[in-house]
Design a protein around this motif. Structure first.
Motif, PDB file in Angstrom:
ATOM      1  N   THR A   1      -0.729 -10.829   1.736  1.00 46.42           N
ATOM      2  CA  THR A   1       0.573 -10.952   2.399  1.00 46.42           C
ATOM      3  C   THR A   1       1.663 -10.524   1.432  1.00 46.42           C
ATOM      4  OG1 THR A   1      -0.193 -12.819   3.750  1.00 46.42           O
ATOM      5  CG2 THR A   1       2.183 -12.559   3.512  1.00 46.42           C
ATOM      6  N   ALA A   2       2.688  -9.877   1.975  1.00 46.56           N
ATOM      7  CA  ALA A   2       3.879  -9.550   1.195  1.00 46.56           C
ATOM      8  C   ALA A   2       5.081 -10.243   1.840  1.00 46.56           C
ATOM      9  CB  ALA A   2       4.112  -8.048   1.142  1.00 46.56           C
ATOM     10  N   LEU A   3       5.847 -10.984   1.035  1.00 44.50           N
ATOM     11  CA  LEU A   3       7.059 -11.661   1.492  1.00 44.50           C
ATOM     12  C   LEU A   3       8.259 -10.902   0.943  1.00 44.50           C
ATOM     13  CD1 LEU A   3       6.018 -15.373   0.773  1.00 44.50           C
ATOM     14  CD2 LEU A   3       5.850 -14.134   2.946  1.00 44.50           C
ATOM     15  N   LEU A   4       9.053 -10.309   1.825  1.00 37.59           N
ATOM     16  CA  LEU A   4      10.204  -9.527   1.392  1.00 37.59           C
ATOM     17  C   LEU A   4      11.413 -10.445   1.269  1.00 37.59           C
ATOM     18  CD1 LEU A   4       9.852  -6.283   3.536  1.00 37.59           C
ATOM     19  CD2 LEU A   4       8.987  -6.745   1.240  1.00 37.59           C
ATOM     20  N   ALA A   5      11.748 -10.804   0.040  1.00 40.70           N
ATOM     21  CA  ALA A   5      12.877 -11.693  -0.229  1.00 40.70           C
ATOM     22  C   ALA A   5      14.113 -10.923  -0.659  1.00 40.70           C
ATOM     23  CB  ALA A   5      12.497 -12.720  -1.293  1.00 40.70           C
ATOM     24  N   VAL A   6      14.058  -9.583  -0.581  1.00 40.29           N
ATOM     25  CA  VAL A   6      15.229  -8.747  -0.862  1.00 40.29           C
ATOM     26  C   VAL A   6      15.356  -7.708   0.261  1.00 40.29           C
ATOM     27  CG1 VAL A   6      15.247  -9.013  -3.369  1.00 40.29           C
ATOM     28  CG2 VAL A   6      13.802  -7.261  -2.346  1.00 40.29           C
ATOM     29  N   PRO A   7      16.594  -7.381   0.656  1.00 43.71           N
ATOM     30  CA  PRO A   7      16.797  -6.414   1.748  1.00 43.71           C
ATOM     31  C   PRO A   7      16.761  -4.976   1.255  1.00 43.71           C
ATOM     32  CG  PRO A   7      18.899  -7.311   1.066  1.00 43.71           C
ATOM     33  CD  PRO A   7      17.855  -7.996   0.215  1.00 43.71           C
ATOM     34  N   SER A   8      15.587  -4.518   0.887  1.00 45.17           N
ATOM     35  CA  SER A   8      15.432  -3.194   0.281  1.00 45.17           C
ATOM     36  C   SER A   8      14.355  -2.404   1.006  1.00 45.17           C
ATOM     37  CB  SER A   8      15.074  -3.342  -1.203  1.00 45.17           C
ATOM     38  OG  SER A   8      14.546  -2.158  -1.722  1.00 45.17           O
ATOM     39  N   ASP A   9      14.706  -1.199   1.465  1.00 46.20           N
ATOM     40  CA  ASP A   9      13.697  -0.358   2.103  1.00 46.20           C
ATOM     41  C   ASP A   9      12.649   0.082   1.078  1.00 46.20           C
ATOM     42  OD1 ASP A   9      15.598   1.181   0.784  1.00 46.20           O
ATOM     43  OD2 ASP A   9      15.569   2.806   2.239  1.00 46.20           O
ATOM     44  N   LYS A  10      13.073   0.259  -0.174  1.00 41.12           N
ATOM     45  CA  LYS A  10      12.106   0.625  -1.220  1.00 41.12           C
ATOM     46  C   LYS A  10      11.091  -0.497  -1.417  1.00 41.12           C
ATOM     47  CE  LYS A  10      15.235   3.674  -3.776  1.00 41.12           C
ATOM     48  NZ  LYS A  10      15.960   3.900  -5.069  1.00 41.12           N
ATOM     49  N   ALA A  11      11.580  -1.752  -1.376  1.00 42.94           N
ATOM     50  CA  ALA A  11      10.676  -2.894  -1.505  1.00 42.94           C
ATOM     51  C   ALA A  11       9.697  -2.932  -0.343  1.00 42.94           C
ATOM     52  CB  ALA A  11      11.475  -4.189  -1.577  1.00 42.94           C
ATOM     53  N   PHE A  12      10.163  -2.572   0.864  1.00 41.11           N
ATOM     54  CA  PHE A  12       9.268  -2.564   2.022  1.00 41.11           C
ATOM     55  C   PHE A  12       8.148  -1.543   1.837  1.00 41.11           C
ATOM     56  CE2 PHE A  12       8.130  -0.278   5.917  1.00 41.11           C
ATOM     57  CZ  PHE A  12       7.363  -1.267   6.526  1.00 41.11           C
ATOM     58  N   PHE A  13       8.513  -0.327   1.480  1.00 36.62           N
ATOM     59  CA  PHE A  13       7.484   0.713   1.334  1.00 36.62           C
ATOM     60  C   PHE A  13       6.529   0.380   0.188  1.00 36.62           C
ATOM     61  CE2 PHE A  13      10.613   3.348   3.696  1.00 36.62           C
ATOM     62  CZ  PHE A  13       9.794   3.659   4.763  1.00 36.62           C
ATOM     63  N   GLN A  14       7.043  -0.241  -0.846  1.00 36.78           N
ATOM     64  CA  GLN A  14       6.178  -0.677  -1.937  1.00 36.78           C
ATOM     65  C   GLN A  14       5.210  -1.747  -1.443  1.00 36.78           C
ATOM     66  OE1 GLN A  14       8.025  -2.419  -5.616  1.00 36.78           O
ATOM     67  NE2 GLN A  14       7.463  -0.403  -6.388  1.00 36.78           N
ATOM     68  N   ALA A  15       5.711  -2.677  -0.651  1.00 37.59           N
ATOM     69  CA  ALA A  15       4.853  -3.715  -0.080  1.00 37.59           C
ATOM     70  C   ALA A  15       3.805  -3.107   0.836  1.00 37.59           C
ATOM     71  CB  ALA A  15       5.706  -4.731   0.681  1.00 37.59           C
ATOM     72  N   LEU A  16       4.210  -2.136   1.618  1.00 41.39           N
ATOM     73  CA  LEU A  16       3.271  -1.477   2.519  1.00 41.39           C
ATOM     74  C   LEU A  16       2.159  -0.783   1.733  1.00 41.39           C
ATOM     75  CD1 LEU A  16       2.739  -0.801   5.510  1.00 41.39           C
ATOM     76  CD2 LEU A  16       4.122   1.267   5.189  1.00 41.39           C
ATOM     77  N   ASP A  17       2.514  -0.252   0.587  1.00 39.90           N
ATOM     78  CA  ASP A  17       1.543   0.459  -0.246  1.00 39.90           C
ATOM     79  C   ASP A  17       0.506  -0.474  -0.853  1.00 39.90           C
ATOM     80  OD1 ASP A  17       0.502   2.760  -1.720  1.00 39.90           O
ATOM     81  OD2 ASP A  17       1.425   1.839  -3.484  1.00 39.90           O
TER      82      ASP A  17
END
Length: 369
Positions: free
Chosen positions: A260-276
């Motif tokens: 699981t990835a929990l996105l605690a920052v509003p960053s599209d870069k963080a999302f794509f990194q989590a997806l990876d």
């Protein structure tokens, strides 16, 4: 601490209220906070007045102050702990002098949303809230806050044990919000969870992930927050700009990626990194609120072929309220470790600026009326 043994129990008996006015930070427009004298809220028979002792500064408060989301004037602030200063004549189960946490929203428990545990979508939850004047908006950034009868009668006041400080008690509401997300993502013992961002919310996620028997891996841009993440229980913590981040996370997860990835920052870069780095069949949960103008393009086949679940978690859940209380009051996580800055109410503008441009040691900011 107030001496409860010498307080009058009479209805509408007020503590230290010699004048019918109080200090508050009034939102007068975008980035305009005015520290001014306002009328002390008057009580209806079923309402309670709480003297605010401490209130946490939340990212949602900052967003409401910095962007044109709400019409002024308003008084924000909702992570509130204090002392009951007065009770309406119809209130029988609360007494002046009781130390309480104030929950600013309570659902109706009867609508279609509540029946499906979507409490934060309930119209009652959204529209009935605590207030210090003007349009009801939380009201914690004031000396006194009024608690509506619906909230008083339905679990929105939580007595604070003598062994718990006001500071610790103010974490019940944010703990509830994070706990709701952890439960929604069904984080289980033995799993590995990526937490993007090691600010106060990310650090709380790390503590809760560890409490539930899972392993946390954190990312943050600040070296001090990477160290802090490790100190509060992360198994590993990295700078998200590390070019080898994906391989390092895969190495920590036997080549699979995180559950699981929990996105605690509003960053599209963080999302794509989590997806990876999220494994096939894993979950990605959006916790931070993104700017409305931001759009994230994604090939739906990535979700389809890898069976990735995308989900969001907003606000608190009545379902986990008792668990949040237990976790904070019984010190199952160390909320004191999250506190970094303390400001008087008169300096709320400075506190907001500090939160927007944090020092390496800035985590949770508390405000004291």
């Amino acid at each position: 601490m107030l001496d409860k043994g010498h307080l009058s129990q009479d209805k509408c008996q007020w503590i230290n209220l010699k004048a019918r006015s109080m200090k508050a930070q009034v939102f007068r427009g975008v980035n305009q906070l005015s520290y001014e004298e306002v009328p002390t809220p008057e009580l209806q028979p079923d309402e309670v007045l709480v003297q605010v002792r401490v209130v946490g500064l939340c990212q949602s408060d900052i967003k409401k102050i910095r962007y044109p989301l709400y019409e002024p004037p308003r008084i924000f602030g909702h992570e509130t702990a204090g002392v009951i200063a007065a009770v309406g004549k119809a209130v029988t189960n609360w007494k002046v002098g009781t130390r309480v946490v104030v929950m600013h929203h309570i659902p109706c428990m009867r609508c279609a949303y509540c029946m499906n545990d979507n409490f934060s979508m309930c119209e009652t939850y959204k529209n009935i809230t605590t207030t210090a004047g003007f349009a009801p908006s939380g009201g914690g950034f004031a000396e006194y806050v009024k608690v509506p009868g619906h909230i008083v009668q339905n679990g929105g006041l939580i007595p604070i044990p003598d062994s718990v400080t006001f500071e610790q008690a103010s974490f019940v509401e944010p703990t509830n919000c994070c706990l709701k997300a952890v439960k929604k993502a069904q984080i289980s013992p033995g799993e590995t969870v990526l937490v993007t961002g090691a600010g106060p919310i990310g650090l709380m996620f790390i503590m809760l992930v560890k409490y539930f028997g899972a392993r946390a891996i954190a990312t943050d841009l600040l070296p001090s927050r990477i160290e802090k993440a490790l100190a509060v229980g992360a198994e590993a913590a990295f700078d998200p700009r590390d070019r080898d981040l994906s391989s390092k996370i895969k190495e920590l997860t036997n080549g699979l990626g995180v559950d699981t990835a929990l996105l605690a920052v509003p960053s599209d870069k963080a999302f794509f990194q989590a997806l990876d780095v999220t494994r096939k069949g894993g979950k990605i949960l959006f916790f931070a609120e993104f700017p409305d103008e931001l759009e994230i393009p994604i090939n739906p086949n990535i979700l389809y072929r890898r069976e990735i679940d995308l989900m969001g978690s907003y606000s608190s859940s009545y379902r986990v309220q008792n668990l949040a209380i237990d976790i904070v009051f019984n010190r199952r996580i160390d909320v004191d470790a999250l506190i970094s800055d303390r400001y008087p109410l008169s300096e709320l503008s400075d506190a907001v600026e500090r939160a927007i441009a944090p020092t390496p040691e800035t985590y949770k900011i508390l405000i004291y009326p």
